[in-house]
Design a protein around this motif. Structure first.
Motif, PDB file in Angstrom:
ATOM      1  N   UNK A 152       0.828  -1.204   0.000  1.00 28.89           N
ATOM      2  CA  UNK A 152       0.000   0.000   0.000  1.00 28.89           C
ATOM      3  C   UNK A 152       0.866   1.260   0.000  1.00 28.89           C
ATOM      4  N   UNK A 153       1.910   1.280   0.819  1.00 30.98           N
ATOM      5  CA  UNK A 153       2.771   2.465   0.879  1.00 30.98           C
ATOM      6  C   UNK A 153       3.501   2.662  -0.443  1.00 30.98           C
ATOM      7  N   UNK A 154       3.895   1.582  -1.094  1.00 26.83           N
ATOM      8  CA  UNK A 154       4.513   1.695  -2.423  1.00 26.83           C
ATOM      9  C   UNK A 154       3.542   2.353  -3.410  1.00 26.83           C
ATOM     10  N   UNK A 155       2.271   1.926  -3.360  1.00 24.77           N
ATOM     11  CA  UNK A 155       1.277   2.523  -4.254  1.00 24.77           C
ATOM     12  C   UNK A 155       1.106   4.008  -3.968  1.00 24.77           C
ATOM     13  N   UNK A 156       1.038   4.378  -2.688  1.00 29.40           N
ATOM     14  CA  UNK A 156       0.892   5.786  -2.325  1.00 29.40           C
ATOM     15  C   UNK A 156       2.098   6.597  -2.786  1.00 29.40           C
TER      16      UNK A 156
END
Length: 459
Positions: free
Chosen positions: A247-251
């Protein structure tokens, strides 16, 4: 119950094999992953973030406004052309010659002119002019004195451009702050994933030791089940961390405009050897974008006041022109020079109130500068306190790791010697894992606090 235990043991072994297989395949898959440093992440965010693009467009618009204001120094040149055709002449009159002939002149004309001509002089004559025609003019007017409106207008446009640049700097600070927060959040999750992998290896070693002890009849099978339960908990933590990393990679990809969402980040996880030196907050205040922006607001309010005064002063201009017309059925052209003086009279009533309002706004801007300057210094001190506190927390976390590691080693030796319980060993293992996670969180928090202080002091 025995069948259940065998199935449970088989499930644990399968998870362990899958975990080991994923670790073996990870280096192979990482060759295709793009690696980014913190600076590369921030540069990408500054280049692709929509707020930065909007701020840059604002600077371009302010530059055009400044150039537009500069043109007011030059003469205002205008051209006018007119062609018309009326249904009748615009200048019409009737002349009666007999009314302008004196008796003495009439006797003389009677002797000189025939009777038909004398009869014509007695009838009125209609005259019509300018039924159609063409008019053209070219004028150039140079302002000489405009109450300082042109000079102050150019200064105000320059202030507007400076304000746009300062707002861009504030936007860049905010974008860098958000990008770095995402970066260290991802780094924290990756470090915790390393901790999970290390703890998983540790638990596998403990499992082997306990399994040997159980087979030899030196330990109870319940000890083995406790290790298996802890391994299950580690696998659960691994899944949560993997989802969090995804999720943090996507953000971070969305915020920085990165096309690849399977990238990895590179950073130094070593703790700082010394605390950052504290800046002189009174001196640092003068260089911050927030304080300079407040100063520009005061400058703009002062220029607005001067413009209001200038609008109520006389204005003087000189000019030259070239004119042409054929209103009298012949071409006629001429040049001219002129001077104009415009004095506002009735506007002084409302203009005096405008000047007073601008003076009040200027005073408000000065008071706001003084008040916010104090708040900015408080913000610097608060940011510095955060740096000091996070640094001390990081040092405590480092000592906690050493203590927890030693505690784990002792409990493992005690368990092997038969003087400690498995629950004590697993508790020591949990404390060790928690100390590693706390160190990871403390390191990420220190980096964020450091960024806040650098931005607060323009360091």
């Amino acid at each position: 119950m025995i069948v259940f235990k065998r199935q449970f043991q088989g499930t644990i072994n399968m998870l362990s094999k899958l975990s080991l297989l994923s670790l073996l395949l990870l280096p192979l898959s990482s060759f295709a992953q793009q690696t980014y440093t913190l600076q590369q992440i921030k540069d990408s965010a500054l280049h692709n973030n929509i707020a930065i693009r909007i701020a840059r467009h604002s600077i371009e618009a302010a530059q055009q406004q400044r150039k537009e204001a500069f043109t007011k120094y030059f003469p205002n040149v205008s051209g006018t052309g007119l062609w018309f055709n009326a249904n009748k002449g615009m200048a019409q009159t009737t002349i009666n010659p007999s009314e302008s002939i004196s008796p003495e002149l009439g006797v003389t004309l009677a002797q000189m002119l025939p009777a038909e001509a004398l009869a014509a002089l007695a009838n009125p004559i209609s005259i019509s002019m300018m039924k159609n025609g063409t008019i053209g003019s070219l004028m150039a007017v140079q302002p000489v004195f405009a109450g300082g409106q042109i000079i102050n207008g150019n200064k105000l446009a320059k202030v507007g451009e400076d304000v746009s640049r300062l707002q861009l700097q504030l936007s860049e600070n905010e974008v860098e702050k958000t990008a770095e927060q995402y970066f260290w959040q991802l780094a924290s999750l990756q470090e915790k994933m390393k901790t999970v992998a290390a703890v998983d290896t540790l638990l596998r070693d403990i499992y082997k030791d306990v399994d040997v002890a159980v087979r030899a009849g030196l330990a109870m099978r319940n000890d083995l089940l406790q290790v298996q339960l802890r391994q299950n908990d580690i696998q659960s933590q691994r899944l949560k961390l993997q989802n969090g990393i995804s999720i943090v990679r996507l953000l971070l990809s969305q915020y920085c405009g990165l096309r690849d969402t399977s990238f990895i980040i590179s950073y130094q996880s070593d703790a700082p050897s010394a605390l950052l030196s504290r800046q002189d907050h009174n001196q640092a205040l003068l260089g911050t974008a927030e304080y300079r922006l407040l100063g520009k607001q005061v400058e703009a309010a002062n220029l607005q006041k001067k413009l209001a005064v200038g609008q109520n002063l006389p204005s003087v201009a000189v000019g030259a022109g070239y004119n042409y017309h054929n209103l009298l059925d012949n071409n006629h052209s001429f040049g001219m020079i002129f001077a104009t003086v415009s004095v506002p009279i009735s506007d002084w009533w409302g203009g005096s109130h405008t000047i007073k309002r601008r003076k009040i706004e200027h005073q408000q801007a000065q008071e706001q500068l003084e008040d916010n300057a104090q708040l900015l210094k408080i913000r610097m001190q608060n940011a510095w306190n955060g740096v000091e506190e996070s640094y001390q927390q990081l040092l405590l976390a480092q000592r906690s790791i050493e203590q927890a590691e030693e505690n784990l080693r002792l409990n493992r030796d005690y368990y092997r010697a038969g003087t400690s319980r498995m629950s004590d060993l697993l508790e020591a293992q949990l404390l060790y894992q928690q100390s590693l996670d706390k160190h990871t969180d403390a390191f990420a928090d220190y980096q964020n606090k450091l960024l806040e202080y650098k931005q607060a002091t323009h360091f």
